[in-house]
Design a protein around this motif. Sequence first.
Motif, PDB file in Angstrom:
ATOM      1  N   PRO A  81     -15.375 -64.347  42.996  1.00 48.15           N
ATOM      2  CA  PRO A  81     -15.843 -62.967  43.096  1.00 48.15           C
ATOM      3  C   PRO A  81     -14.761 -61.969  42.674  1.00 48.15           C
ATOM      4  CG  PRO A  81     -16.008 -64.091  45.225  1.00 48.15           C
ATOM      5  CD  PRO A  81     -15.315 -65.012  44.289  1.00 48.15           C
ATOM      6  N   ARG A  82     -15.193 -60.881  42.111  1.00 47.51           N
ATOM      7  CA  ARG A  82     -14.294 -59.770  41.781  1.00 47.51           C
ATOM      8  C   ARG A  82     -13.701 -59.211  43.088  1.00 47.51           C
ATOM      9  NH1 ARG A  82     -13.737 -56.104  37.961  1.00 47.51           N
ATOM     10  NH2 ARG A  82     -15.363 -57.003  36.658  1.00 47.51           N
ATOM     11  N   VAL A  83     -12.437 -58.799  43.027  1.00 49.98           N
ATOM     12  CA  VAL A  83     -11.817 -58.137  44.182  1.00 49.98           C
ATOM     13  C   VAL A  83     -12.430 -56.739  44.248  1.00 49.98           C
ATOM     14  CG1 VAL A  83      -9.684 -57.361  45.250  1.00 49.98           C
ATOM     15  CG2 VAL A  83      -9.698 -59.463  43.877  1.00 49.98           C
ATOM     16  N   SER A  84     -13.208 -56.524  45.283  1.00 52.20           N
ATOM     17  CA  SER A  84     -13.968 -55.274  45.373  1.00 52.20           C
ATOM     18  C   SER A  84     -13.095 -54.114  45.841  1.00 52.20           C
ATOM     19  CB  SER A  84     -15.153 -55.452  46.320  1.00 52.20           C
ATOM     20  OG  SER A  84     -14.713 -55.815  47.597  1.00 52.20           O
ATOM     21  N   SER A  85     -13.429 -52.972  45.377  1.00 54.13           N
ATOM     22  CA  SER A  85     -12.816 -51.686  45.754  1.00 54.13           C
ATOM     23  C   SER A  85     -11.285 -51.701  45.736  1.00 54.13           C
ATOM     24  CB  SER A  85     -13.328 -51.220  47.126  1.00 54.13           C
ATOM     25  OG  SER A  85     -12.889 -52.075  48.163  1.00 54.13           O
ATOM     26  N   ILE A  86     -10.701 -52.393  44.774  1.00 56.11           N
ATOM     27  CA  ILE A  86      -9.249 -52.409  44.658  1.00 56.11           C
ATOM     28  C   ILE A  86      -8.778 -51.071  44.090  1.00 56.11           C
ATOM     29  CG2 ILE A  86      -9.198 -53.444  42.358  1.00 56.11           C
ATOM     30  CD1 ILE A  86      -6.795 -55.127  43.386  1.00 56.11           C
ATOM     31  N   ALA A  87      -7.647 -50.576  44.588  1.00 60.45           N
ATOM     32  CA  ALA A  87      -7.146 -49.280  44.149  1.00 60.45           C
ATOM     33  C   ALA A  87      -5.621 -49.302  44.105  1.00 60.45           C
ATOM     34  CB  ALA A  87      -7.624 -48.184  45.095  1.00 60.45           C
ATOM     35  N   GLN A  88      -5.057 -48.382  43.348  1.00 59.63           N
ATOM     36  CA  GLN A  88      -3.606 -48.253  43.314  1.00 59.63           C
ATOM     37  C   GLN A  88      -3.094 -48.037  44.729  1.00 59.63           C
ATOM     38  OE1 GLN A  88      -2.920 -45.077  40.435  1.00 59.63           O
ATOM     39  NE2 GLN A  88      -2.038 -46.598  39.048  1.00 59.63           N
ATOM     40  N   GLY A  89      -1.980 -48.688  45.044  1.00 59.82           N
ATOM     41  CA  GLY A  89      -1.389 -48.574  46.372  1.00 59.82           C
ATOM     42  C   GLY A  89      -1.831 -49.657  47.337  1.00 59.82           C
ATOM     43  N   ASP A  90      -2.877 -50.403  47.001  1.00 58.98           N
ATOM     44  CA  ASP A  90      -3.361 -51.474  47.874  1.00 58.98           C
ATOM     45  C   ASP A  90      -2.400 -52.654  47.859  1.00 58.98           C
ATOM     46  OD1 ASP A  90      -5.622 -49.979  48.353  1.00 58.98           O
ATOM     47  OD2 ASP A  90      -7.007 -51.325  47.315  1.00 58.98           O
ATOM     48  N   LEU A  91      -2.304 -53.335  48.982  1.00 58.68           N
ATOM     49  CA  LEU A  91      -1.517 -54.568  49.086  1.00 58.68           C
ATOM     50  C   LEU A  91      -2.427 -55.745  48.743  1.00 58.68           C
ATOM     51  CD1 LEU A  91       1.157 -55.975  49.938  1.00 58.68           C
ATOM     52  CD2 LEU A  91       0.154 -56.183  52.211  1.00 58.68           C
ATOM     53  N   VAL A  92      -1.942 -56.649  47.887  1.00 63.03           N
ATOM     54  CA  VAL A  92      -2.687 -57.853  47.525  1.00 63.03           C
ATOM     55  C   VAL A  92      -1.756 -59.052  47.682  1.00 63.03           C
ATOM     56  CG1 VAL A  92      -3.880 -59.091  45.675  1.00 63.03           C
ATOM     57  CG2 VAL A  92      -4.167 -56.612  45.896  1.00 63.03           C
ATOM     58  N   GLN A  93      -2.229 -60.066  48.386  1.00 67.07           N
ATOM     59  CA  GLN A  93      -1.516 -61.335  48.484  1.00 67.07           C
ATOM     60  C   GLN A  93      -2.156 -62.293  47.486  1.00 67.07           C
ATOM     61  OE1 GLN A  93      -2.327 -61.469  52.829  1.00 67.07           O
ATOM     62  NE2 GLN A  93      -0.211 -62.183  52.929  1.00 67.07           N
ATOM     63  N   PHE A  94      -1.366 -63.256  46.991  1.00 75.84           N
ATOM     64  CA  PHE A  94      -1.894 -64.169  45.983  1.00 75.84           C
ATOM     65  C   PHE A  94      -1.275 -65.550  46.109  1.00 75.84           C
ATOM     66  CE2 PHE A  94       1.666 -61.812  44.229  1.00 75.84           C
ATOM     67  CZ  PHE A  94       2.493 -62.806  43.732  1.00 75.84           C
ATOM     68  N   TYR A  95      -2.010 -66.527  45.589  1.00 73.53           N
ATOM     69  CA  TYR A  95      -1.545 -67.909  45.464  1.00 73.53           C
ATOM     70  C   TYR A  95      -2.164 -68.433  44.185  1.00 73.53           C
ATOM     71  CZ  TYR A  95      -0.527 -72.777  46.629  1.00 73.53           C
ATOM     72  OH  TYR A  95      -0.046 -74.063  46.609  1.00 73.53           O
ATOM     73  N   GLY A  96      -1.322 -68.785  43.224  1.00 75.13           N
ATOM     74  CA  GLY A  96      -1.835 -69.236  41.933  1.00 75.13           C
ATOM     75  C   GLY A  96      -0.727 -69.805  41.066  1.00 75.13           C
ATOM     76  N   VAL A  97      -0.994 -69.906  39.785  1.00 81.16           N
ATOM     77  CA  VAL A  97      -0.061 -70.489  38.825  1.00 81.16           C
ATOM     78  C   VAL A  97       0.641 -69.368  38.067  1.00 81.16           C
ATOM     79  CG1 VAL A  97       0.148 -71.928  36.759  1.00 81.16           C
ATOM     80  CG2 VAL A  97      -1.399 -72.598  38.598  1.00 81.16           C
ATOM     81  N   TYR A  98       1.965 -69.460  38.021  1.00 77.78           N
ATOM     82  CA  TYR A  98       2.796 -68.472  37.346  1.00 77.78           C
ATOM     83  C   TYR A  98       3.111 -68.915  35.923  1.00 77.78           C
ATOM     84  CZ  TYR A  98       6.896 -65.638  36.207  1.00 77.78           C
ATOM     85  OH  TYR A  98       7.786 -64.800  35.594  1.00 77.78           O
ATOM     86  N   GLU A  99       2.990 -67.971  34.989  1.00 77.73           N
ATOM     87  CA  GLU A  99       3.384 -68.169  33.594  1.00 77.73           C
ATOM     88  C   GLU A  99       4.392 -67.075  33.258  1.00 77.73           C
ATOM     89  OE1 GLU A  99       2.381 -70.807  32.014  1.00 77.73           O
ATOM     90  OE2 GLU A  99       0.726 -71.372  33.343  1.00 77.73           O
TER      91      GLU A  99
END
Length: 131
Positions: A81-99
Amino acid sequence: MRKLSISILVVFALLQWVNIAEAITLKEAYESQKSNVQVKGKGTVIRILTDDNNGSRHQKFILKLALDQTILIAHNIDLAPRVSSIAQGDLVQFYGVYEWNNKGGVVHWTHRDPNNNHINGWLKHKGHVYQ
């Protein structure tokens, strides 16, 4: 049968823990120019980009990490799903593959693998998990 199910669950949990334990920091990955490594982190949204609609569709935004590094998040919205209502200044945590790239890098695979061949990634935003 129950013992077999419990054993499979324990083995799966251990494999996931090993994968998390082996993840290196984003700072280490960036400084050593490593790619295709599992990473976990968090940052503040500084820019929301236009979706990439070529091939698999990706929601894209840039996070500023604690040590002034920036990173592009490319979140596959055909598989998650799309990250809903994301805006500048929001905190986002992530886990994924780095390139690696010279701009700070990209994190992708922030979703479940429908074929169960890859470690499942995720994004967390305002208490909701997107994968």
